[in-house]
Design an enzyme around this catalytic site. Structure first.
Site, PDB file in Angstrom:
ATOM      1  N   HIS A 156      -1.421   3.974  -1.751  1.00 26.05           N
ATOM      2  CA  HIS A 156      -2.433   4.752  -1.308  1.00 26.05           C
ATOM      3  C   HIS A 156      -2.587   6.036  -2.357  1.00 26.05           C
ATOM      4  O   HIS A 156      -3.685   6.531  -2.514  1.00 26.05           O
ATOM      5  CB  HIS A 156      -2.451   5.361   0.240  1.00 26.05           C
ATOM      6  CG  HIS A 156      -3.112   4.216   1.042  1.00 26.05           C
ATOM      7  ND1 HIS A 156      -4.067   3.287   0.921  1.00 26.05           N
ATOM      8  CD2 HIS A 156      -2.316   3.964   2.192  1.00 26.05           C
ATOM      9  CE1 HIS A 156      -4.169   2.548   2.009  1.00 26.05           C
ATOM     10  NE2 HIS A 156      -3.023   2.755   2.965  1.00 26.05           N
ATOM     11  N   GLN A 188     -18.489   4.864   3.750  1.00 25.77           N
ATOM     12  CA  GLN A 188     -18.908   6.102   4.482  1.00 25.77           C
ATOM     13  C   GLN A 188     -18.934   6.168   5.982  1.00 25.77           C
ATOM     14  O   GLN A 188     -18.427   7.337   6.373  1.00 25.77           O
ATOM     15  CB  GLN A 188     -20.478   6.104   3.991  1.00 25.77           C
ATOM     16  CG  GLN A 188     -20.607   6.816   2.705  1.00 25.77           C
ATOM     17  CD  GLN A 188     -22.114   7.112   2.550  1.00 25.77           C
ATOM     18  OE1 GLN A 188     -22.607   6.211   1.761  1.00 25.77           O
ATOM     19  NE2 GLN A 188     -22.842   7.894   3.195  1.00 25.77           N
ATOM     20  N   GLU A 209       0.870  -1.170   0.025  1.00 29.26           N
ATOM     21  CA  GLU A 209       0.041  -0.038  -0.051  1.00 29.26           C
ATOM     22  C   GLU A 209       0.993   1.358  -0.054  1.00 29.26           C
ATOM     23  O   GLU A 209       0.468   2.413   0.204  1.00 29.26           O
ATOM     24  CB  GLU A 209      -1.096  -0.081   1.104  1.00 29.26           C
ATOM     25  CG  GLU A 209      -2.338  -0.549   0.902  1.00 29.26           C
ATOM     26  CD  GLU A 209      -2.509  -1.953   0.584  1.00 29.26           C
ATOM     27  OE1 GLU A 209      -1.665  -2.589   0.682  1.00 29.26           O
ATOM     28  OE2 GLU A 209      -3.763  -2.246  -0.058  1.00 29.26           O
ATOM     29  N   TYR A 217       3.310   1.971   1.948  1.00 33.50           N
ATOM     30  CA  TYR A 217       3.918   2.429   3.349  1.00 33.50           C
ATOM     31  C   TYR A 217       5.448   2.128   3.512  1.00 33.50           C
ATOM     32  O   TYR A 217       6.227   1.803   2.292  1.00 33.50           O
ATOM     33  CB  TYR A 217       3.452   1.540   4.498  1.00 33.50           C
ATOM     34  CG  TYR A 217       1.941   1.884   4.470  1.00 33.50           C
ATOM     35  CD1 TYR A 217       1.507   3.282   5.188  1.00 33.50           C
ATOM     36  CD2 TYR A 217       0.697   1.106   4.168  1.00 33.50           C
ATOM     37  CE1 TYR A 217       0.323   3.625   5.398  1.00 33.50           C
ATOM     38  CE2 TYR A 217      -0.683   1.491   4.754  1.00 33.50           C
ATOM     39  CZ  TYR A 217      -0.750   2.898   5.222  1.00 33.50           C
ATOM     40  OH  TYR A 217      -2.165   3.512   5.462  1.00 33.50           O
ATOM     41  N   ARG A 259       2.561  -8.575   4.131  1.00 34.39           N
ATOM     42  CA  ARG A 259       1.646  -8.249   3.209  1.00 34.39           C
ATOM     43  C   ARG A 259       2.325  -7.568   2.325  1.00 34.39           C
ATOM     44  O   ARG A 259       3.184  -6.518   2.183  1.00 34.39           O
ATOM     45  CB  ARG A 259       0.903  -6.915   3.976  1.00 34.39           C
ATOM     46  CG  ARG A 259      -0.413  -6.428   3.052  1.00 34.39           C
ATOM     47  CD  ARG A 259      -1.503  -6.756   3.478  1.00 34.39           C
ATOM     48  NE  ARG A 259      -2.558  -6.180   2.901  1.00 34.39           N
ATOM     49  CZ  ARG A 259      -3.464  -5.135   3.304  1.00 34.39           C
ATOM     50  NH1 ARG A 259      -3.196  -5.031   4.504  1.00 34.39           N
ATOM     51  NH2 ARG A 259      -4.329  -4.638   2.341  1.00 34.39           N
TER      52      ARG A 259
HETATM   53  P1  NAP Z   1     -27.720  17.710  -1.647  1.00 37.40           P
HETATM   54  O1  NAP Z   1     -26.654  16.986  -1.289  1.00 37.40           O
HETATM   55  O2  NAP Z   1     -28.356  18.585  -0.206  1.00 37.40           O
HETATM   56  O3  NAP Z   1     -27.458  18.352  -2.765  1.00 37.40           O
HETATM   57  C1  NAP Z   1     -28.501  19.209  -3.300  1.00 37.40           C
HETATM   58  C2  NAP Z   1     -28.007  20.225  -4.377  1.00 37.40           C
HETATM   59  O4  NAP Z   1     -29.013  21.026  -4.663  1.00 37.40           O
HETATM   60  C3  NAP Z   1     -26.813  20.992  -4.243  1.00 37.40           C
HETATM   61  O5  NAP Z   1     -25.973  20.697  -5.098  1.00 37.40           O
HETATM   62  C4  NAP Z   1     -27.423  22.125  -4.092  1.00 37.40           C
HETATM   63  O6  NAP Z   1     -26.299  23.153  -4.752  1.00 37.40           O
HETATM   64  C5  NAP Z   1     -28.515  22.263  -4.688  1.00 37.40           C
HETATM   65  N1  NAP Z   1     -29.904  23.100  -4.490  1.00 37.40           N
HETATM   66  C6  NAP Z   1     -30.210  23.140  -3.138  1.00 37.40           C
HETATM   67  N2  NAP Z   1     -31.394  23.943  -2.963  1.00 37.40           N
HETATM   68  C7  NAP Z   1     -31.215  24.361  -4.423  1.00 37.40           C
HETATM   69  C8  NAP Z   1     -32.409  25.404  -5.049  1.00 37.40           C
HETATM   70  N3  NAP Z   1     -33.387  25.743  -4.095  1.00 37.40           N
HETATM   71  N4  NAP Z   1     -32.154  25.520  -6.346  1.00 37.40           N
HETATM   72  C9  NAP Z   1     -31.501  25.002  -7.036  1.00 37.40           C
HETATM   73  N5  NAP Z   1     -30.318  24.053  -6.441  1.00 37.40           N
HETATM   74  C10 NAP Z   1     -30.507  23.990  -5.113  1.00 37.40           C
HETATM   75  O7  NAP Z   1     -29.032  16.528  -1.755  1.00 37.40           O
HETATM   76  P2  NAP Z   1     -28.851  15.433  -2.637  1.00 37.40           P
HETATM   77  O8  NAP Z   1     -27.898  15.435  -3.648  1.00 37.40           O
HETATM   78  O9  NAP Z   1     -30.392  15.347  -2.962  1.00 37.40           O
HETATM   79  O10 NAP Z   1     -28.397  14.377  -1.983  1.00 37.40           O
HETATM   80  C11 NAP Z   1     -29.360  14.011  -0.554  1.00 37.40           C
HETATM   81  C12 NAP Z   1     -28.421  13.169   0.277  1.00 37.40           C
HETATM   82  O11 NAP Z   1     -28.117  11.895  -0.056  1.00 37.40           O
HETATM   83  C13 NAP Z   1     -27.211  13.891   0.533  1.00 37.40           C
HETATM   84  O12 NAP Z   1     -26.763  13.687   2.052  1.00 37.40           O
HETATM   85  C14 NAP Z   1     -26.174  13.119  -0.191  1.00 37.40           C
HETATM   86  O13 NAP Z   1     -24.776  13.255   0.400  1.00 37.40           O
HETATM   87  C15 NAP Z   1     -26.568  11.482  -0.051  1.00 37.40           C
HETATM   88  N6  NAP Z   1     -26.318  10.811  -1.101  1.00 37.40           N
HETATM   89  C16 NAP Z   1     -25.068  10.481  -1.073  1.00 37.40           C
HETATM   90  C17 NAP Z   1     -24.511   9.877  -2.137  1.00 37.40           C
HETATM   91  C18 NAP Z   1     -23.058   9.167  -1.864  1.00 37.40           C
HETATM   92  O14 NAP Z   1     -22.547   8.893  -2.864  1.00 37.40           O
HETATM   93  N7  NAP Z   1     -22.566   9.219  -0.627  1.00 37.40           N
HETATM   94  C19 NAP Z   1     -25.104   9.679  -3.099  1.00 37.40           C
HETATM   95  C20 NAP Z   1     -26.597  10.075  -3.330  1.00 37.40           C
HETATM   96  C21 NAP Z   1     -26.946  10.644  -2.232  1.00 37.40           C
HETATM   97  P3  NAP Z   1     -26.392  24.783  -4.362  1.00 37.40           P
HETATM   98  O15 NAP Z   1     -27.281  24.966  -3.497  1.00 37.40           O
HETATM   99  O16 NAP Z   1     -24.812  25.099  -4.463  1.00 37.40           O
HETATM  100  O17 NAP Z   1     -27.244  24.967  -5.782  1.00 37.40           O
HETATM  101 FE1  SF4 Z   2     -17.674   0.510   5.666  1.00 37.06          FE
HETATM  102 FE2  SF4 Z   2     -19.859  -0.561   6.487  1.00 37.06          FE
HETATM  103 FE3  SF4 Z   2     -19.774   0.523   4.262  1.00 37.06          FE
HETATM  104 FE4  SF4 Z   2     -18.696  -1.707   4.303  1.00 37.06          FE
HETATM  105  S1  SF4 Z   2     -20.893  -1.224   4.478  1.00 37.06           S
HETATM  106  S2  SF4 Z   2     -17.771   0.212   3.658  1.00 37.06           S
HETATM  107  S3  SF4 Z   2     -17.942  -1.607   6.491  1.00 37.06           S
HETATM  108  S4  SF4 Z   2     -19.390   1.533   6.168  1.00 37.06           S
END
Ligand code: NAP
Ligand code: SF4
Length: 677
Positions: free
Chosen positions: A255, A342, A167, A169, A217
């Site tokens: 990494h 996450q 990795e 290291y 490893r």
């Molecule tokens: P979000 O992360 O809050 O993003 C919403 C987007 O909309 C932002 O880009 C925001 O940017 C824009 N926005 C907000 N209000 C707005 C308005 N009134 N007019 C125009 N644009 C507006 O919400 P989301 O994308 O719906 O995701 C929801 C949750 O699911 C989040 O916590 C996200 O992290 C999670 N999620 C995570 C993953 C992942 O890969 N981990 C994947 C999908 C969803 P601006 O305000 O700058 O325009």
């Molecule tokens: Fe990490 Fe749990 Fe997501 Fe697996 S499911 S990658 S252990 S947070």
């Protein structure tokens, strides 16, 4: 007796002086627990995984000395008190019938530590500090510190050590020219560059005796420029065997490599073929690793002769009983690791204690306890998304009688949209697991049912997990036929033209962009295509396993523009360890990302925007469709009606707080609420 379900995975492994009960190694993961020093909590965490059947557990990396710690203050065996503390954990693992090895991790130039040391004074692209080049005396001290760490591990009751040589290291840094520019006996020719890892293994073996496991490893594919050739890997593996290692474990990619190696978009068992190349070149057992997360995958890897053992790390956060459930033929009841990072790696890199998105108990086993309910209650849970499902399942595990109401015709809520995004196919497995748990726990499930306050009378407790509704961005023209929401696209599979503008660059905007640019090609399901996409070559023909042609992504299915109003870099809020992969994927697919925009209007030509507070530079984003991914608001109408009828409701998940809602928070809240009722 051979296990009928997984004959290869569950076969014992004779190491001569000791025997492993099966072929499963719980791989090393930094959880942050050791640094906190609550040794009962650590012992419980490892003890549960031993009880759950992992034949050999490897701890998170322990520093051999302060300069080698991944960060200043990283844990290690530095004092008699440390040894006594570690003994609490090793005793617990042994009491549960398991075995445990301590990983010795010297971070070298990767250490977030201004005293970091390395073969040469070359800063890594992911480090803050330029390392100090070691002199002969300094190298001797490092070897001696490895040896001391190993003998102390033995004193602390460990069954062995894993010497981290991959990795990117410290030991790995000596091996490749990329990081070793020395001209003395520790640099230059390959024989010189591998002198250090061989010397470390040889001296550790001499110090610990013959009846102590030494896992080495080994980086089998560096995925960095100037990495090792496969002939060199074999030479090193044979030398490490000769120096006294008991087992060779596989390391994949440094990494700093710009190739994802463990994220959910990496195909399952993506690197088993690399380990297989080493089989037959050494006589000691070889372990393979990376993106092995079900007993079926693990079994197939072993049955095909890719390795003698498999290493799984994150799957043991998701379910400590992985092996026991597989052995009992209950694989469908294993909580699956969806490789999201996450709650584990993203936490580690944010200085938080690791846990697991699908299992919030992980690393919190002494604090968050799921115990039989004192009074058996009748509970109604409304909404079968991640929050509702986890609340319903946890409550039923405690003995409550649970009814679960869901408006749509399937469980999973927003997970059903995630599962169709390329690289997020693991969500299928998570939904299937929830389905199996609902069935097993005899939870009464009402699909196609819109719950009303009247239907909820007669329950002792009501849990509202009704999720979210899309936020209305109020853009002129948004009611036109060429405007869709993310729900239209991801849930209802609305057709989308060849040019699209995506409004909102949060997690869902990125998901929609990946979905629309991939078209029918989901490379996470197709290893040869995935390797081509990221430029992963055979290390036998290309040094370090990097294709000389570099990444060769497929032609994108659409021309996309992803926009946000904030001036920040789009995707800034994505996962710490995975955000770069999403950004790189969209870049490879030619997705244009624009920040700091104003949305002026939508018409038949597409989306009209301007920039900045003074609405400068009016621009048309020509598009067949405009897709709204503008976040969400809590869906609380039922909760409000229940409260208005004079009853109490527990509100969880997106219905509670929609801002930045993700499955991690929803599941955690659901489990914690149900643990308390
Ligand atoms: P979000 O992360 O809050 O993003 C919403 C987007 O909309 C932002 O880009 C925001 O940017 C824009 N926005 C907000 N209000 C707005 C308005 N009134 N007019 C125009 N644009 C507006 O919400 P989301 O994308 O719906 O995701 C929801 C949750 O699911 C989040 O916590 C996200 O992290 C999670 N999620 C995570 C993953 C992942 O890969 N981990 C994947 C999908 C969803 P601006 O305000 O700058 O325009
Ligand atoms: Fe990490 Fe749990 Fe997501 Fe697996 S499911 S990658 S252990 S947070």
């Amino acid at each position: 007796m051979t296990n009928p379900h997984y004959p290869h995975l569950l076969a014992p492994l004779d190491l001569g002086f000791t025997r492993l009960e099966n072929r499963v190694l719980m791989g090393s993961m930094h959880t942050g627990l050791e640094e906190q020093g609550d040794w009962q909590r650590i012992a419980t965490y490892y003890g549960l995984r031993a009880r759950g059947g992992a034949a050999l557990i490897v701890t998170g990396g322990m520093a051999p000395n302060p300069e080698g710690g991944v960060f200043a203050g990283a844990a290690g065996l530095f004092s008699a008190e440390d040894i006594a503390n570690h003994r609490i954990a090793t005793d617990r693992v042994h009491a549960e019938g398991g075995k445990i090895a301590m990983q010795i991790l010297h971070a070298g130039r990767y250490a977030y530590n201004r005293n970091c040391v390395a073969p040469s004074a070359i800063k890594s692209p992911i480090s803050a500090f330029v390392p100090r080049e070691l002199d002969e005396e300094g190298i001797e001290k490092q070897i001696s510190d490895f040896v001391t760490a190993a003998t102390r591990a033995r004193d602390a009751g460990y069954d062995g050590v894993e010497i981290m040589g991959s990795e990117g290291y410290f030991l790995n840094q000596f091996i490749v020219l990329h990081t070793n520019r020395r001209t003395d006996r520790w640099g230059g020719a390959y024989e010189n560059r591998i002198r250090l890892p061989i010397e470390v293994v040889r001296r550790v073996r001499a110090a610990v005796g013959q009846d102590f496991i030494i896992i080495y490893r080994l980086s089998m594919i560096d995925l960095v420029p100037d990495g090792s050739t496969f002939d060199e890997v074999i030479t090193l593996a044979q030398a490490i065997e000769k120096a006294g290692a008991t087992i060779l474990n596989t390391g994949i990619g440094w990494h700093e490599a710009r190739v994802p190696t463990i994220a959910t978009s990496v195909p399952r068992r993506a690197f088993a073929w690399v380990t297989k190349k080493l089989m037959g070149h050494v006589a000691i057992p070889v372990i393979t690793s990376n993106r092995i997360n079900t007993p079926d995958i693990a079994e197939s890897v072993l049955a095909e002769g890719c390795a003698d053992m498999v290493s799984m790390a994150r799957p043991f956060l998701a379910d400590p009983d992985f092996v026991a459930k597989a052995a009992a033929g209950r694989a469908q009841h294993i909580a699956p690791c969806i490789a999201c990072n996450q709650a584990c790696l993203d936490h580690t890199f944010s200085g938080k204690t690791s846990t697991c998105l699908v299992n919030p108990l992980a690393c919190y086993e002494t604090e968050l306890r799921i115990e039989p309910a004192r009074t058996r209650k009748k509970l109604a849970v409304v909404g079968a998304g991640p929050a509702g499902l986890s609340a319903a399942i946890t409550a039923a595990e405690r003995g409550h009688i649970v009814s679960l109401f869901e408006r749509s015709n399937e469980i999973g809520g927003q997970l059903n949209m995630a599962k169709i995004v390329p690289g997020k196919e693991e969500f299928h497995g998570l939904i299937a697991y929830y389905q199996a748990r609902l069935h097993d726990l005899e939870i009464t499930l009402y699909l196609d049912t819109t719950a009303t306050p009247e239907m909820l009378s007669g329950f002792d407790d009501i849990i509202i997990a009704t999720g979210v509704t899309p936020r209305d961005p109020a853009i002129p023209g948004q009611n036109r036929a060429n405007v869709l929401t993310y729900i239209d696209v991801l849930r209802n599979h609305a057709p989308v033209g060849p040019r699209a503008a995506i409004i909102g660059a949060g997690g869902i905007g990125f998901d929609v962009a990946e979905y629309l640019s991939a078209g029918d090609h989901h490379t996470a399901q197709d290893l040869p295509l995935w390797r081509q996409e990221w430029g992963v070559a055979d290390p036998e023909t290309s040094r370090g396993g990097l294709s000389p042609m570099g990444p060769q992504p497929l032609a994108p299915a659409r021309k996309l523009t992803l926009l946000q109003r904030k001036p920040d870099k789009p995707g800034k809020g994505l996962g710490k360890t995975t955000g770069w992969i999403h950004r790189a994927t969209l870049k490879m697919n030619g997705v244009k990302m624009l920040a700091g925009v104003n949305y002026e209007k939508i018409d038949t030509d597409g989306l009209h925007i301007s920039f900045g507070a003074t609405h400068e530079n009016p621009t048309l984003i020509a598009a067949d469709h405009v897709i709204l991914c503008t976040g969400q608001l809590p869906e609380r109408s039922l909760a409000e009606a229940v409260i208005a009828s004079g009853r109490k409701a527990h509100i969880i998940g997106g219905a509670d707080v929609a801002a930045e809602l993700d499955a991690k928070r929803a599941i955690n809240q659901g489990v914690r609420l149900a643990a308390s009722l």
